[in-house]
Design an enzyme around this catalytic site. Structure first.
Site, PDB file in Angstrom:
ATOM      1  N   GLU A  47       0.901  -1.147  -0.162  1.00  0.00           N
ATOM      2  CA  GLU A  47       0.086   0.067   0.110  1.00  0.00           C
ATOM      3  C   GLU A  47       0.962   1.176  -0.085  1.00  0.00           C
ATOM      4  O   GLU A  47       1.447   1.557   0.936  1.00  0.00           O
ATOM      5  CB  GLU A  47      -0.868   0.065   1.379  1.00  0.00           C
ATOM      6  CG  GLU A  47      -1.838   1.141   1.216  1.00  0.00           C
ATOM      7  CD  GLU A  47      -2.270   1.535   2.677  1.00  0.00           C
ATOM      8  OE1 GLU A  47      -2.853   2.505   3.125  1.00  0.00           O
ATOM      9  OE2 GLU A  47      -2.714   0.382   3.449  1.00  0.00           O
ATOM     10  N   ARG A  51       0.318  10.398   0.488  1.00  0.00           N
ATOM     11  CA  ARG A  51       0.804  11.567   1.502  1.00  0.00           C
ATOM     12  C   ARG A  51       1.936  12.206   0.955  1.00  0.00           C
ATOM     13  O   ARG A  51       2.263  13.248   1.661  1.00  0.00           O
ATOM     14  CB  ARG A  51       1.128  10.769   2.933  1.00  0.00           C
ATOM     15  CG  ARG A  51      -0.008   9.949   3.442  1.00  0.00           C
ATOM     16  CD  ARG A  51       0.311   9.210   4.786  1.00  0.00           C
ATOM     17  NE  ARG A  51      -0.820   8.372   5.237  1.00  0.00           N
ATOM     18  CZ  ARG A  51      -0.543   7.806   6.373  1.00  0.00           C
ATOM     19  NH1 ARG A  51       0.309   8.085   7.183  1.00  0.00           N
ATOM     20  NH2 ARG A  51      -1.644   6.905   6.731  1.00  0.00           N
ATOM     21  N   LYS A 135     -10.670  -2.180   6.816  1.00  0.00           N
ATOM     22  CA  LYS A 135      -9.445  -1.629   7.401  1.00  0.00           C
ATOM     23  C   LYS A 135     -10.102  -1.236   9.065  1.00  0.00           C
ATOM     24  O   LYS A 135     -10.900  -0.369   8.929  1.00  0.00           O
ATOM     25  CB  LYS A 135      -9.112  -0.643   6.693  1.00  0.00           C
ATOM     26  CG  LYS A 135      -7.681   0.216   7.587  1.00  0.00           C
ATOM     27  CD  LYS A 135      -7.123   1.339   6.562  1.00  0.00           C
ATOM     28  CE  LYS A 135      -6.126   2.013   7.162  1.00  0.00           C
ATOM     29  NZ  LYS A 135      -5.441   3.166   6.236  1.00  0.00           N
TER      30      LYS A 135
END
Length: 214
Positions: A47, A51, A135
């Site tokens: 993943e 950001r 998640k």
């Protein structure tokens, strides 16, 4: 593709290894070496979080050049993020939470989504939308293994990927739970090793994580 078909793709992705590395990358030129090291270490689902400005370039490079990698995009917040992730070659998307707009966009997108939940109510709302895989975020601040483990009995349909504050030390506490498919963690790709291009060090961390029992 139906949401159930996308859920099956999420299931197969989470089954690849006990840990999904959560990567914050500042230099896309480091992406291929990093991803090859993770795959060689037995941790192929990766993943890359949205950001940093380098994230999508890193995803493109991994998708194009790293055999065996299953690259996804994290910190997906909007329909625009989903579209950008799909165009970059991502095979799955991860969001820290969920919103009606994001879920509506995910319904119309071919990219499988792993949405985040931190409470039983959020988990139930996602289940109503067909999300059997979720998640659990932020895992440690939200209540850790005791909280997600407490959901196993009343919410047996849901399996979680806890992320947020996970380490090699506490990952086994989550992986031992019947409703945890795998965990997500950033400890496999620390900033210093990424910056130094220390692929051997990253591969060693991946091998260690791949041996975790679940």
């Amino acid at each position: 593709m139906s949401n159930e078909a996308k859920q099956r793709r999420v299931e197969s992705t989470l089954a690849l290894a006990p840990v999904v590395p959560v990567v914050i990358i500042d230099d896309a030129s480091r992406a291929v070496g990093m991803a090859r090291a993770l795959v060689a270490g037995g941790v192929p689902a990766i993943e890359v979080t949205l950001r940093t400005p380098a994230a999508l370039d890193a995803v493109r490079a991994i998708a194009a050049e790293v055999e065996g990698a299953v690259v996804g995009v994290g910190t997906v917040l909007t329909a625009k993020d989903l579209d950008a992730a799909l165009k970059a070659g991502a095979q799955f998307a991860v969001s820290p939470g969920s919103s009606p707009r994001l879920l509506d966009a995910a319904d119309d997108c071919e990219l499988p989504l792993l949405p985040g939940a931190a409470t039983a109510s959020e988990a139930m709302a996602l289940l109503e939308r067909g999300y059997r895989f979720q998640k659990f975020f932020p895992a440690m601040p939200a209540g850790g293994p005791k909280l997600v483990g407490a959901w196993a009995s009343p919410l047996p349909q849901i399996r979680f990927c806890p992320t947020g504050g996970i380490s090699l030390a506490n990952a086994p506490d989550f992986l031992a739970l019947p409703n945890v498919a795998c965990v997500g963690g950033s400890w496999l790709t620390p900033a210093d090793k990424l910056a130094a291009g220390d692929v051997a060090g990253i591969e060693a961390l991946a091998r260690e994580a791949a041996q975790l029992k679940r």
